[in-house]
Scaffold this active site. Sequence first.
Site, PDB file in Angstrom:
ATOM      1  N   GLY A  48       0.825  -1.209   0.000  1.00  0.00           N
ATOM      2  CA  GLY A  48       0.000   0.000   0.000  1.00  0.00           C
ATOM      3  C   GLY A  48       0.852   1.249   0.000  1.00  0.00           C
ATOM      4  N   ASN A  49       0.234   2.387   0.259  1.00  0.00           N
ATOM      5  CA  ASN A  49       0.992   3.634   0.351  1.00  0.00           C
ATOM      6  C   ASN A  49       0.456   4.475   1.504  1.00  0.00           C
ATOM      7  OD1 ASN A  49      -1.121   5.503  -0.708  1.00  0.00           O
ATOM      8  ND2 ASN A  49      -0.905   4.188  -2.515  1.00  0.00           N
ATOM      9  N   ARG A  50       1.104   5.624   1.730  1.00  0.00           N
ATOM     10  CA  ARG A  50       0.812   6.391   2.940  1.00  0.00           C
ATOM     11  C   ARG A  50      -0.333   7.397   2.768  1.00  0.00           C
ATOM     12  NH1 ARG A  50       5.158   7.702   6.396  1.00  0.00           N
ATOM     13  NH2 ARG A  50       5.205   9.811   5.613  1.00  0.00           N
TER      14      ARG A  50
END
Length: 402
Positions: A203-205
């Site tokens: 995923g990402n932030r």
Amino acid sequence: MRVVVGISGGIAAYKAALAIRELVKAGHDVHVVPTASALRFIGRPTLEALSRNPVTDEVFDDVAAVRHVALGQSADLIVILPATANTLAKLAHGLADDLLGTTVLASRAPLVIAPAMHTEMWEQPAVQANVRALAERGATIVGPVAGALTGADEGFGRMAEPADVVAAALEAAGRHSGALAGRSVVVSAGGTREPIDPVRFLGNRSSGAMGVALASAARAAGASVTLVGANLHVPVPSGVELVEVETTAQLREAMLERASADVVVMAAAVADYRVRGAVDEKRSKESWGEAPTIELELNPDILAELAGLPREGLLVGFGAETEADDDALVERGRAKLARKGADLLVLNRVGHDEGFGAVDTRVRVLDADGVVADASGQKASVARVIIECVAQRLASAGEEHQ
Ligand SMILES: Cc1cc2nc3c(=O)[nH]c(=O)nc-3n(C[C@H](O)[C@H](O)[C@H](O)COP(=O)(O)O)c2cc1C
């Protein structure tokens, strides 16, 4: 915007002061019209000081200025808080025996009403019929809510919080005459997750805060808004339709289905890659070994795909770059805009302490000719600037077609 705040004679009248203060702070020209009973609960000096305008409940004061209709005619919005059972009945029947009654009848502005009374009063069929009649004629009814009532009672009938009434009122005004009134807007927000197995993902932030702020700003400007939200960490604003997605493939499908909207904003942080050979069973150390490798494959480029579709609406892309030098950042943005084929690109710099999850942000909005807006501050105010750019662009496209 010129806002008339009507106050009727309920115990919650003192809370109208908070709404008046909030509206004035937001830059609106506020004119307070209390009923005679309201002035027994809250003093005229308070209302005049907060609204910075004279206050009267008298139809026969200042007759030369035809006050009984002038206020209503010039209002962009009328919000009545609290609305007593008596005032609801008068409004429902079009009575005009005081300044609030004449003002409402003389106005074409959106009408927002926040009723407040004891539960028994609220539940009376007569009160319910009056509220229904007002809603059917287009008034926005906010609340009431459950909570403490006058004295020791508790129950349904308490006025909605002043901030919620103000938010609903501004939204109603936006729907009526905002820069995006009658337009449809689709915003993607959040960060997509690419499954490795049923419990793990890449995923990402992204928190989704920027996309959600944009959805909220578009809603306030009068648009009907759909938010395609990927794993949002922030609450969705009221009045916005939410379509929840998790992966890039789901986000792509949701956006392509809605690509004919007047404005499509791709604010989500979409994973460029997905995991090749994601499995349906949880991987264990035994099955995965000591030094497993995860192989990736390219995801489709949703922005470029949307840009390739025949469309009449506006397509807005986002570029999150880690480029430190300002000029180089803008150059990268322009190249990206040309490559993707969107109409506008919102460019922001991200890093470990910038962009993702941060409350403050700085963006440049680019079109094919260069930077059209440069905004910094809280995401909510930056979102308003971006939505203004979008509205201006739509308006000038409309003029070209004429
Ligand atoms: C202490 C007190 C509190 C009241 N609170 C309410 C209320 O919350 N809601 C309501 O409908 N009426 C309430 N009333 C009754 C109204 O003041 C009364 O019906 C009045 O005629 C309303 O006039 P207006 O609608 O012109 O302001 C209250 C009366 C008193 C004395």
